[in-house]
Design an enzyme around this catalytic site. Structure first.
Site, short mmCIF file in Angstrom:
data_model
loop_
_atom_site.label_atom_id
_atom_site.label_comp_id
_atom_site.label_asym_id
_atom_site.label_seq_id
_atom_site.Cartn_x
_atom_site.Cartn_y
_atom_site.Cartn_z
N LYS A 135 1.08 -1.40 -0.27
CA LYS A 135 0.00 -0.56 0.09
C LYS A 135 0.86 1.24 -0.53
O LYS A 135 0.40 2.12 -0.28
CB LYS A 135 -0.68 -0.58 1.19
CG LYS A 135 -2.04 -0.37 0.88
CD LYS A 135 -3.09 -1.14 2.01
CE LYS A 135 -4.15 -1.47 1.98
NZ LYS A 135 -4.40 -1.80 2.77
N ARG A 161 2.07 -1.29 20.57
CA ARG A 161 2.68 -1.67 21.51
C ARG A 161 4.41 -0.80 21.58
O ARG A 161 4.85 -1.07 21.71
CB ARG A 161 3.28 -3.44 20.50
CG ARG A 161 3.98 -4.70 21.27
CD ARG A 161 4.14 -5.49 20.85
NE ARG A 161 4.08 -5.57 19.06
CZ ARG A 161 4.32 -6.17 18.26
NH1 ARG A 161 4.17 -8.15 18.67
NH2 ARG A 161 4.38 -6.76 16.90
N THR A 162 4.66 -1.00 20.13
CA THR A 162 5.90 0.44 20.29
C THR A 162 5.16 1.47 20.78
O THR A 162 4.86 1.94 19.67
CB THR A 162 6.92 -0.15 18.81
OG1 THR A 162 6.78 -1.37 18.33
CG2 THR A 162 7.82 0.26 18.57
N TYR A 169 -11.06 -10.40 9.62
CA TYR A 169 -12.14 -10.80 9.57
C TYR A 169 -11.82 -12.07 9.38
O TYR A 169 -11.36 -12.99 8.77
CB TYR A 169 -12.75 -10.34 8.74
CG TYR A 169 -12.83 -10.32 6.97
CD1 TYR A 169 -11.18 -9.03 7.20
CD2 TYR A 169 -12.29 -11.39 5.96
CE1 TYR A 169 -11.14 -8.92 5.72
CE2 TYR A 169 -11.18 -11.45 5.03
CZ TYR A 169 -10.72 -10.16 5.38
OH TYR A 169 -9.20 -9.51 3.88
N GLY A 183 0.09 1.00 12.73
CA GLY A 183 0.73 0.54 11.76
C GLY A 183 -0.18 0.53 10.02
O GLY A 183 -0.94 2.05 10.70
N GLY A 184 -0.34 0.04 9.19
CA GLY A 184 -0.49 0.83 7.24
C GLY A 184 -2.18 1.00 8.15
O GLY A 184 -2.97 2.30 7.86
N ASP A 231 -10.11 1.95 2.74
CA ASP A 231 -10.35 1.65 3.96
C ASP A 231 -10.74 2.88 5.18
O ASP A 231 -12.05 2.49 5.87
CB ASP A 231 -8.57 1.77 4.40
CG ASP A 231 -8.14 0.30 4.06
OD1 ASP A 231 -9.02 0.04 3.30
OD2 ASP A 231 -6.62 0.06 3.59
P1 NAP Z 1 1.20 -3.42 10.11
O1 NAP Z 1 1.37 -1.82 9.50
O2 NAP Z 1 2.17 -4.96 9.69
O3 NAP Z 1 1.55 -2.95 11.52
C1 NAP Z 1 0.89 -4.02 12.46
C2 NAP Z 1 -0.03 -3.28 13.38
O4 NAP Z 1 -0.39 -4.50 14.71
C3 NAP Z 1 1.76 -2.73 14.76
O5 NAP Z 1 0.82 -1.32 14.83
C4 NAP Z 1 1.96 -3.71 15.42
O6 NAP Z 1 2.72 -2.94 16.73
C5 NAP Z 1 0.02 -4.85 15.71
N1 NAP Z 1 1.00 -5.48 16.26
C6 NAP Z 1 1.54 -6.68 15.69
N2 NAP Z 1 1.01 -8.01 16.84
C7 NAP Z 1 0.76 -7.44 17.81
C8 NAP Z 1 0.62 -8.22 18.69
N3 NAP Z 1 0.96 -9.11 18.95
N4 NAP Z 1 0.57 -6.65 19.40
C9 NAP Z 1 0.61 -5.94 20.05
N5 NAP Z 1 0.39 -5.64 18.41
C10 NAP Z 1 0.69 -5.90 17.41
O7 NAP Z 1 -0.45 -4.01 9.35
P2 NAP Z 1 -1.63 -3.21 8.77
O8 NAP Z 1 -1.24 -2.61 7.32
O9 NAP Z 1 -1.64 -2.27 9.86
O10 NAP Z 1 -3.31 -4.26 9.00
C11 NAP Z 1 -3.36 -4.79 10.31
C12 NAP Z 1 -4.23 -5.24 10.42
O11 NAP Z 1 -6.00 -5.01 9.70
C13 NAP Z 1 -4.49 -6.84 9.23
O12 NAP Z 1 -4.60 -8.10 10.20
C14 NAP Z 1 -5.14 -6.31 7.89
O13 NAP Z 1 -6.04 -7.85 7.38
C15 NAP Z 1 -6.38 -5.99 8.80
N6 NAP Z 1 -6.60 -4.61 7.96
C16 NAP Z 1 -8.35 -5.10 7.21
C17 NAP Z 1 -8.48 -4.08 6.85
C18 NAP Z 1 -10.25 -4.03 6.24
O14 NAP Z 1 -11.07 -3.98 5.15
N7 NAP Z 1 -11.09 -5.36 6.92
C19 NAP Z 1 -8.21 -3.16 5.28
C20 NAP Z 1 -6.75 -2.61 5.79
C21 NAP Z 1 -5.87 -4.30 6.68
P3 NAP Z 1 3.91 -2.62 16.22
O15 NAP Z 1 3.87 -1.26 15.74
O16 NAP Z 1 4.45 -3.32 17.69
O17 NAP Z 1 4.85 -3.36 15.62
#
Ligand code: NAP
Length: 264
Positions: free
Chosen positions: A66, A150-151, A212, A127-128, A100
């Site tokens: 993205k 977490r961070t 989901y 995160g993203g 989003d």
């Molecule tokens: P990302 O950029 O990799 O960020 C991951 C985030 O999760 C970071 O804030 C990370 O914390 C945190 N994290 C990961 N494992 C953790 C744990 N065990 N305990 C606490 N925090 C944890 O991923 P992203 O793009 O933001 O996506 C996040 C989720 O949103 C994904 O699962 C994705 O499938 C979902 N999503 C869904 C939709 C939808 O349409 N439903 C759309 C977009 C995304 P740190 O910064 O500390 O590493």
């Protein structure tokens, strides 16, 4: 020949976007074909260009591309600029967008019937996905936005970009309560939950997990605290509908598609 669209990511085999867009096209009478492209991790821009050169009109972009998608074009929507990421590319006009945030807001306010205006909202993750929804949540009129991660520094950095929001770690949430808690972490994918202090989720809370298609520990904890809970399937369908609108100028009905996916 049908206009061609696709979702691009790595991995992408699991994506529900092709079936969602096929339903939208059928319901609106739009003549489109929608596929999947798994791009190599170091070959996103090349894969986009190959698809465009072959006549592709638009792409949905998913993990981990993205941010790269946003960097591809000079012309981008304000919401993509705020997110610094794009999940929608209109290849025929070299335009990047991010749907989003509006997808999340429409799912919460429309499908779930939960107003956002004046509410206290806790966003988990920085995160993203978290970054993509902050602008839309604030535009929807929430009164107070807390971002926990977490961070911790990432939460602080994200909050610093938006007046009126606060970034912190999970420990700082002890003793606090919120109307809505949105889990934008990927913890659920590893069967983990963000470490929320007891009491943050209560009977009055809407607990929303962007993940989901699985029972995450976060949703299980919400249910045992008596909170109302929802997964991110509705967000997925709503962001897709907005992408469809960006490409085709027609807004498809989302409820029948969501009901069909839930039924399946
Ligand atoms: P990302 O950029 O990799 O960020 C991951 C985030 O999760 C970071 O804030 C990370 O914390 C945190 N994290 C990961 N494992 C953790 C744990 N065990 N305990 C606490 N925090 C944890 O991923 P992203 O793009 O933001 O996506 C996040 C989720 O949103 C994904 O699962 C994705 O499938 C979902 N999503 C869904 C939709 C939808 O349409 N439903 C759309 C977009 C995304 P740190 O910064 O500390 O590493």
């Amino acid at each position: 020949m049908s206009d061609r669209y696709a979702v691009i990511g790595n991995p992408v085999a699991h994506s529900k976007s092709p079936s969602i867009h096929a339903e939208f096209a059928r319901a609106t009478g739009q003549d489109i074909e929608y596929g999947r492209i798994e791009a190599p991790l170091d070959g996103f821009a090349r894969a986009v260009e190959r698809f465009r050169a072959a006549g592709g009109k638009g792409l949905n972009v998913t993990l981990p591309f993205k941010q790269e998608a946003f960097a591809l074009y000079r012309d981008a929507s304000d919401r993509a600029r705020v997110a610094k990421a794009a999940n929608t590319l209109a290849l025929d006009r070299s335009f990047a967008d991010n749907t989003d945030g509006v997808g999340l807001v429409r799912d919460i306010t429309g499908n779930l019937g939960q107003p956002l205006k004046g509410k206290r909202l806790l966003l988990l993750g920085a995160g993203g996905a978290a970054q993509a929804v902050v602008g839309a949540l604030l535009d929807a009129g929430i009164a107070q936005l807390t971002i926990a991660n977490r961070t911790v520094q990432r939460a602080r950095d994200l909050a610093a970009r938006f007046a009126g929001s606060l970034g912190c770690g999970y420990d700082a949430l002890a003793g606090k309560s919120f109307d809505i808690v949105v889990n934008a972490t990927s913890a659920g994918l590893a069967d983990e939950s963000p470490p929320l202090p007891a009491g943050v989720l209560g009977r009055h809370t809407l607990a929303y997990d962007m993940v989901y298609g699985r029972e995450t520990p976060f949703l299980a904890a919400a249910r045992s605290a008596g909170a109302r809970s929802a997964d991110g399937l509705g967000m997925l369908v709503e962001q897709a509908a907005e992408s469809f609108f960006v490409w085709r100028g027609v807004f498809p009905a989302t409820r029948p598609v969501l009901e069909k996916l839930r039924g399946a």
